[in-house]
Scaffold this motif. Structure first.
Motif, PDB file in Angstrom:
ATOM      1  N   THR A 271     -78.020  40.045  67.347  1.00 40.63           N
ATOM      2  CA  THR A 271     -77.557  39.159  68.425  1.00 40.63           C
ATOM      3  C   THR A 271     -77.651  37.708  67.948  1.00 40.63           C
ATOM      4  O   THR A 271     -78.150  37.447  66.851  1.00 40.63           O
ATOM      5  CB  THR A 271     -78.396  39.363  69.700  1.00 40.63           C
TER       6      THR A 271
ATOM      7  N   TRP B  15     -74.620  33.786  71.718  1.00 40.30           N
ATOM      8  CA  TRP B  15     -74.097  34.874  72.565  1.00 40.30           C
ATOM      9  C   TRP B  15     -74.945  34.975  73.835  1.00 40.30           C
ATOM     10  O   TRP B  15     -74.412  35.035  74.942  1.00 40.30           O
ATOM     11  CB  TRP B  15     -74.123  36.222  71.817  1.00 40.30           C
TER      12      TRP B  15
ATOM     13  N   ARG C 135     -73.378  34.204  77.474  1.00 38.81           N
ATOM     14  CA  ARG C 135     -73.105  35.358  78.340  1.00 38.81           C
ATOM     15  C   ARG C 135     -74.076  35.508  79.497  1.00 38.81           C
ATOM     16  O   ARG C 135     -73.788  36.199  80.463  1.00 38.81           O
ATOM     17  CB  ARG C 135     -73.152  36.654  77.519  1.00 38.81           C
TER      18      ARG C 135
ATOM     19  N   CYS D 113     -84.709  44.716  91.754  1.00 38.33           N
ATOM     20  CA  CYS D 113     -84.569  43.256  91.837  1.00 38.33           C
ATOM     21  C   CYS D 113     -84.542  42.725  93.276  1.00 38.33           C
ATOM     22  O   CYS D 113     -84.735  41.532  93.489  1.00 38.33           O
ATOM     23  CB  CYS D 113     -83.300  42.809  91.120  1.00 38.33           C
TER      24      CYS D 113
ATOM     25  N   ARG E 236     -79.604  45.995  72.047  1.00 39.16           N
ATOM     26  CA  ARG E 236     -79.319  44.560  72.188  1.00 39.16           C
ATOM     27  C   ARG E 236     -78.668  44.210  73.531  1.00 39.16           C
ATOM     28  O   ARG E 236     -78.722  43.072  73.977  1.00 39.16           O
ATOM     29  CB  ARG E 236     -78.428  44.083  71.042  1.00 39.16           C
ATOM     30  N   ALA E 237     -78.025  45.232  74.150  1.00 43.24           N
ATOM     31  CA  ALA E 237     -77.338  44.959  75.411  1.00 43.24           C
ATOM     32  C   ALA E 237     -78.319  44.733  76.567  1.00 43.24           C
ATOM     33  O   ALA E 237     -77.960  44.138  77.585  1.00 43.24           O
ATOM     34  CB  ALA E 237     -76.390  46.106  75.749  1.00 43.24           C
TER      35      ALA E 237
ATOM     36  N   LEU F 272     -77.970  51.645  86.689  1.00 37.74           N
ATOM     37  CA  LEU F 272     -79.187  51.002  86.164  1.00 37.74           C
ATOM     38  C   LEU F 272     -80.375  51.884  86.505  1.00 37.74           C
ATOM     39  O   LEU F 272     -80.697  52.062  87.684  1.00 37.74           O
ATOM     40  CB  LEU F 272     -79.344  49.604  86.804  1.00 37.74           C
TER      41      LEU F 272
ATOM     42  N   MET G  25     -78.590  50.534  81.189  1.00 42.94           N
ATOM     43  CA  MET G  25     -77.759  49.747  82.103  1.00 42.94           C
ATOM     44  C   MET G  25     -76.293  49.755  81.710  1.00 42.94           C
ATOM     45  O   MET G  25     -75.971  49.651  80.533  1.00 42.94           O
ATOM     46  CB  MET G  25     -78.271  48.306  82.086  1.00 42.94           C
TER      47      MET G  25
ATOM     48  N   GLY H 253     -73.843  47.351  82.041  1.00 46.59           N
ATOM     49  CA  GLY H 253     -73.793  45.927  82.383  1.00 46.59           C
ATOM     50  C   GLY H 253     -72.504  45.444  82.998  1.00 46.59           C
ATOM     51  O   GLY H 253     -72.516  44.744  84.019  1.00 46.59           O
ATOM     52  N   ASN H 254     -71.387  45.854  82.409  1.00 46.76           N
ATOM     53  CA  ASN H 254     -70.082  45.395  82.891  1.00 46.76           C
ATOM     54  C   ASN H 254     -69.821  45.765  84.331  1.00 46.76           C
ATOM     55  O   ASN H 254     -69.381  44.953  85.144  1.00 46.76           O
ATOM     56  CB  ASN H 254     -68.992  46.055  82.042  1.00 46.76           C
TER      57      ASN H 254
ATOM     58  N   HIS I 177     -81.548  35.901  93.107  1.00 49.38           N
ATOM     59  CA  HIS I 177     -82.126  36.687  92.020  1.00 49.38           C
ATOM     60  C   HIS I 177     -81.442  36.243  90.726  1.00 49.38           C
ATOM     61  O   HIS I 177     -80.228  36.078  90.679  1.00 49.38           O
ATOM     62  CB  HIS I 177     -81.884  38.178  92.259  1.00 49.38           C
TER      63      HIS I 177
ATOM     64  N   ASN J 110     -77.952  36.737  85.921  1.00 48.37           N
ATOM     65  CA  ASN J 110     -76.993  36.221  84.949  1.00 48.37           C
ATOM     66  C   ASN J 110     -76.363  34.969  85.557  1.00 48.37           C
ATOM     67  O   ASN J 110     -75.880  35.006  86.688  1.00 48.37           O
ATOM     68  CB  ASN J 110     -75.911  37.284  84.682  1.00 48.37           C
TER      69      ASN J 110
ATOM     70  N   ARG K 262     -73.652  33.587  85.032  1.00 50.80           N
ATOM     71  CA  ARG K 262     -72.223  33.740  85.353  1.00 50.80           C
ATOM     72  C   ARG K 262     -72.037  34.445  86.700  1.00 50.80           C
ATOM     73  O   ARG K 262     -71.104  34.138  87.447  1.00 50.80           O
ATOM     74  CB  ARG K 262     -71.511  34.516  84.239  1.00 50.80           C
TER      75      ARG K 262
ATOM     76  N   ASN L 139     -84.372  37.807  83.338  1.00 53.02           N
ATOM     77  CA  ASN L 139     -84.380  38.600  84.570  1.00 53.02           C
ATOM     78  C   ASN L 139     -85.734  39.295  84.691  1.00 53.02           C
ATOM     79  O   ASN L 139     -86.060  40.161  83.893  1.00 53.02           O
ATOM     80  CB  ASN L 139     -83.227  39.610  84.496  1.00 53.02           C
TER      81      ASN L 139
ATOM     82  N   PHE M  67     -79.869  41.322  94.322  1.00 50.67           N
ATOM     83  CA  PHE M  67     -79.107  42.542  94.052  1.00 50.67           C
ATOM     84  C   PHE M  67     -79.795  43.258  92.907  1.00 50.67           C
ATOM     85  O   PHE M  67     -80.286  42.611  91.981  1.00 50.67           O
ATOM     86  CB  PHE M  67     -77.696  42.109  93.644  1.00 50.67           C
TER      87      PHE M  67
HETATM   88  N1  COA Z   1     -75.636  40.156  71.366  1.00 47.35           N
HETATM   89  C1  COA Z   1     -74.416  40.171  70.832  1.00 47.35           C
HETATM   90  N2  COA Z   1     -73.442  40.979  71.274  1.00 47.35           N
HETATM   91  C2  COA Z   1     -73.743  41.782  72.302  1.00 47.35           C
HETATM   92  C3  COA Z   1     -75.012  41.822  72.905  1.00 47.35           C
HETATM   93  C4  COA Z   1     -75.990  40.952  72.391  1.00 47.35           C
HETATM   94  N3  COA Z   1     -77.219  40.885  72.899  1.00 47.35           N
HETATM   95  N4  COA Z   1     -74.997  42.720  73.905  1.00 47.35           N
HETATM   96  C5  COA Z   1     -73.783  43.245  73.959  1.00 47.35           C
HETATM   97  N5  COA Z   1     -73.002  42.685  72.969  1.00 47.35           N
HETATM   98  C6  COA Z   1     -71.613  42.959  72.638  1.00 47.35           C
HETATM   99  C7  COA Z   1     -71.153  44.305  73.120  1.00 47.35           C
HETATM  100  O1  COA Z   1     -71.505  45.311  72.193  1.00 47.35           O
HETATM  101  C8  COA Z   1     -69.672  44.093  73.202  1.00 47.35           C
HETATM  102  O2  COA Z   1     -69.138  44.226  71.920  1.00 47.35           O
HETATM  103  P1  COA Z   1     -67.702  44.939  71.697  1.00 47.35           P
HETATM  104  O3  COA Z   1     -66.728  44.121  72.495  1.00 47.35           O
HETATM  105  O4  COA Z   1     -67.521  44.857  70.237  1.00 47.35           O
HETATM  106  O5  COA Z   1     -67.884  46.316  72.243  1.00 47.35           O
HETATM  107  C9  COA Z   1     -69.534  42.629  73.623  1.00 47.35           C
HETATM  108  O6  COA Z   1     -70.797  42.025  73.315  1.00 47.35           O
HETATM  109  C10 COA Z   1     -69.249  42.448  75.086  1.00 47.35           C
HETATM  110  O7  COA Z   1     -70.123  43.263  75.834  1.00 47.35           O
HETATM  111  P2  COA Z   1     -70.091  43.290  77.380  1.00 47.35           P
HETATM  112  O8  COA Z   1     -71.084  44.278  77.877  1.00 47.35           O
HETATM  113  O9  COA Z   1     -68.673  43.405  77.865  1.00 47.35           O
HETATM  114  O10 COA Z   1     -70.607  41.817  77.693  1.00 47.35           O
HETATM  115  P3  COA Z   1     -70.665  41.095  79.084  1.00 47.35           P
HETATM  116  O11 COA Z   1     -69.928  39.840  79.046  1.00 47.35           O
HETATM  117  O12 COA Z   1     -70.400  42.032  80.230  1.00 47.35           O
HETATM  118  O13 COA Z   1     -72.207  40.695  79.170  1.00 47.35           O
HETATM  119  C11 COA Z   1     -74.196  41.465  80.268  1.00 47.35           C
HETATM  120  C12 COA Z   1     -73.178  41.710  79.179  1.00 47.35           C
HETATM  121  C13 COA Z   1     -75.207  42.559  80.280  1.00 47.35           C
HETATM  122  C14 COA Z   1     -74.853  40.126  79.987  1.00 47.35           C
HETATM  123  C15 COA Z   1     -73.461  41.397  81.625  1.00 47.35           C
HETATM  124  O14 COA Z   1     -72.630  42.507  81.755  1.00 47.35           O
HETATM  125  C16 COA Z   1     -74.384  41.362  82.809  1.00 47.35           C
HETATM  126  O15 COA Z   1     -75.105  40.407  83.019  1.00 47.35           O
HETATM  127  N6  COA Z   1     -74.331  42.404  83.667  1.00 47.35           N
HETATM  128  C17 COA Z   1     -75.070  42.496  84.881  1.00 47.35           C
HETATM  129  C18 COA Z   1     -76.530  42.502  84.666  1.00 47.35           C
HETATM  130  C19 COA Z   1     -77.227  42.786  85.928  1.00 47.35           C
HETATM  131  O16 COA Z   1     -76.837  42.336  86.959  1.00 47.35           O
HETATM  132  N7  COA Z   1     -78.286  43.547  85.795  1.00 47.35           N
HETATM  133  C20 COA Z   1     -79.004  44.180  86.780  1.00 47.35           C
HETATM  134  C21 COA Z   1     -78.984  43.712  88.117  1.00 47.35           C
HETATM  135  S1  COA Z   1     -80.466  42.956  88.436  1.00 47.35           S
END
Ligand code: COA
Length: 329
Positions: A32, A36, A40, A116, A155-156, A193, A218, A220-221, A255, A258, A260, A286, A316
């Motif tokens: 990571t 990023w 993000r 959460c 990493r996600a 989740l 999770m 995430g998307n 809460h 993220n 965004r 978080n 949420f």
């Molecule tokens: N570092 C670098 N790249 C990463 C990464 C990290 N830590 N984690 C994921 N990626 C990559 C993915 O593998 C993906 O690569 P690909 O396009 O080659 O497949 C790319 O980044 C995009 O991943 P994506 O999951 O679409 O990113 P995103 O913009 O949706 O952001 C989260 C990911 C988790 C930050 C976002 O989805 C999120 O915040 N979700 C909600 C979280 C939430 O509300 N949680 C619980 C409720 S409390």
């Protein structure tokens, strides 16, 4: 409502472990980058509890500060609620461990598992006990050691979470207090989740450990999409019955999942995120239930919440669960 008793927050406290894990540190653990993670999520660093430090230890530290802030002693508390999904152990409850550490045997104590949204649900429960006259002071603690369920190979998810605790004492207030509460849940989306193993469905075994099933998983998307929609709706459900519009809200304390998500929610509510949304996700990530509790404690500490202000808590999380609460400070 059974009576016109006003219930509010009369003391706040927080505890954050000293150990900081920065995005740069994470670059050495998983594939990571600081860039990023910041772009993000808005997170720069998070706190990680020590090996011997349990959720109850963080909870007690936050609780003591909240009691001090309320000018109360542990013996003045009539009920202890701990919101956590990372309890010290399955049973006894973390609330019972906290009760013992505070030295107040016989005070009723319970955990709630609402992920959460735990701090919001906890306020709603405390309000009812106080309004009904059953109890005078409720100690609500939201404490999480998310690092204990984090997969440091994923990493996600591992870049998102942090540890910490926030506490509030609730009691009767003369003016203001809780003006409205809206809670919700949708169990059909629980798969988004979860921590798959360790419960009665999939007890701990060699294969659950080898399959890394004791860590949070999770989607995430998908969650992101639901979070924006649901948090915006919850805000509306809590404010509309009071005739409140975006302009009437002094500060939204959401809460911290993220940045965004929070910007998108603010936009839907017609409020300026730069001015009216409290953020500390950059420092802590978080912390599940603890996020809203610590955010409220810090917003008050920093003078962002003043007497007479209308604040909105909005959360949420896993379950799915959600909730929003309007408080006149
Ligand atoms: N570092 C670098 N790249 C990463 C990464 C990290 N830590 N984690 C994921 N990626 C990559 C993915 O593998 C993906 O690569 P690909 O396009 O080659 O497949 C790319 O980044 C995009 O991943 P994506 O999951 O679409 O990113 P995103 O913009 O949706 O952001 C989260 C990911 C988790 C930050 C976002 O989805 C999120 O915040 N979700 C909600 C979280 C939430 O509300 N949680 C619980 C409720 S409390």
């Amino acid at each position: 409502m059974y009576n016109d008793k006003k219930v509010g927050v009369i003391g706040l406290g927080k505890y954050l472990p000293e150990n900081r894990l920065t995005n740069k540190d994470l670059e050495k653990i998983v594939d990571t980058t600081d860039e990023w993670i910041r772009a993000r999520t808005g997170i720069k660093e998070r706190r990680i509890a020590g090996d011997g430090e349990a959720t109850s230890d963080m909870a007690v530290s936050a609780a003591k500060k909240a009691l001090e802030d309320a000018r109360l002693k542990p013996k003045d508390i009539d009920l202890i609620i701990v919101a956590t999904i990372t309890p010290d152990m399955f049973f006894p409850s973390t609330a019972c461990v906290v009760q013992n550490k505070l030295g107040v045997d016989h005070v009723p104590a319970l955990d709630i598992s609402v992920a959460c949204s735990g701090f919001i649900y906890g306020i709603a429960i405390a309000e009812q006990f106080i309004k009904s006259g059953r109890y005078k002071h409720v100690l609500l603690i939201a404490a999480e050691k998310m690092s204990s369920v984090t997969d440091w190979k994923d990493r996600a998810t591992c870049v998102l979470m942090g540890d910490g605790a926030g506490a509030a004492v609730l009691g009767e207030v003369k003016d203001g207090g809780i003006l409205s509460v809206y809670l919700g849940a949708d169990g059909s989306k629980g798969e988004l989740l979860k921590m798959p193993a360790g419960g009665s469905k999939l007890p701990a075994s060699v294969s659950t450990v080898e399959g890394r099933l004791h860590f949070l998983k999770m989607q995430g998307n998908e969650l992101f999409r639901h979070a924006v929609k649901i948090m915006a709706e919850a805000a509306l459900k809590a404010t509309e019955p009071l005739g409140l519009k975006g302009d009437d809200i002094s500060l939204v304390i959401p809460h911290q999942a993220n940045v965004r998500i929070l910007n998108a929610v603010a936009k839907r509510m017609g409020i300026d995120p730069a001015k009216k949304v409290y953020l500390n996700i950059d420092k802590y990530g978080n912390m599940s239930a603890a996020s809203s509790a610590v955010a409220l404690a810090e917003a008050v500490e920093e003078g962002r919440v003043k007497k007479g202000d209308i604040i909105l808590l909005d959360a949420f999380g896993a379950g799915l669960t959600w909730g929003a609460i309007v408080i006149k400070w």
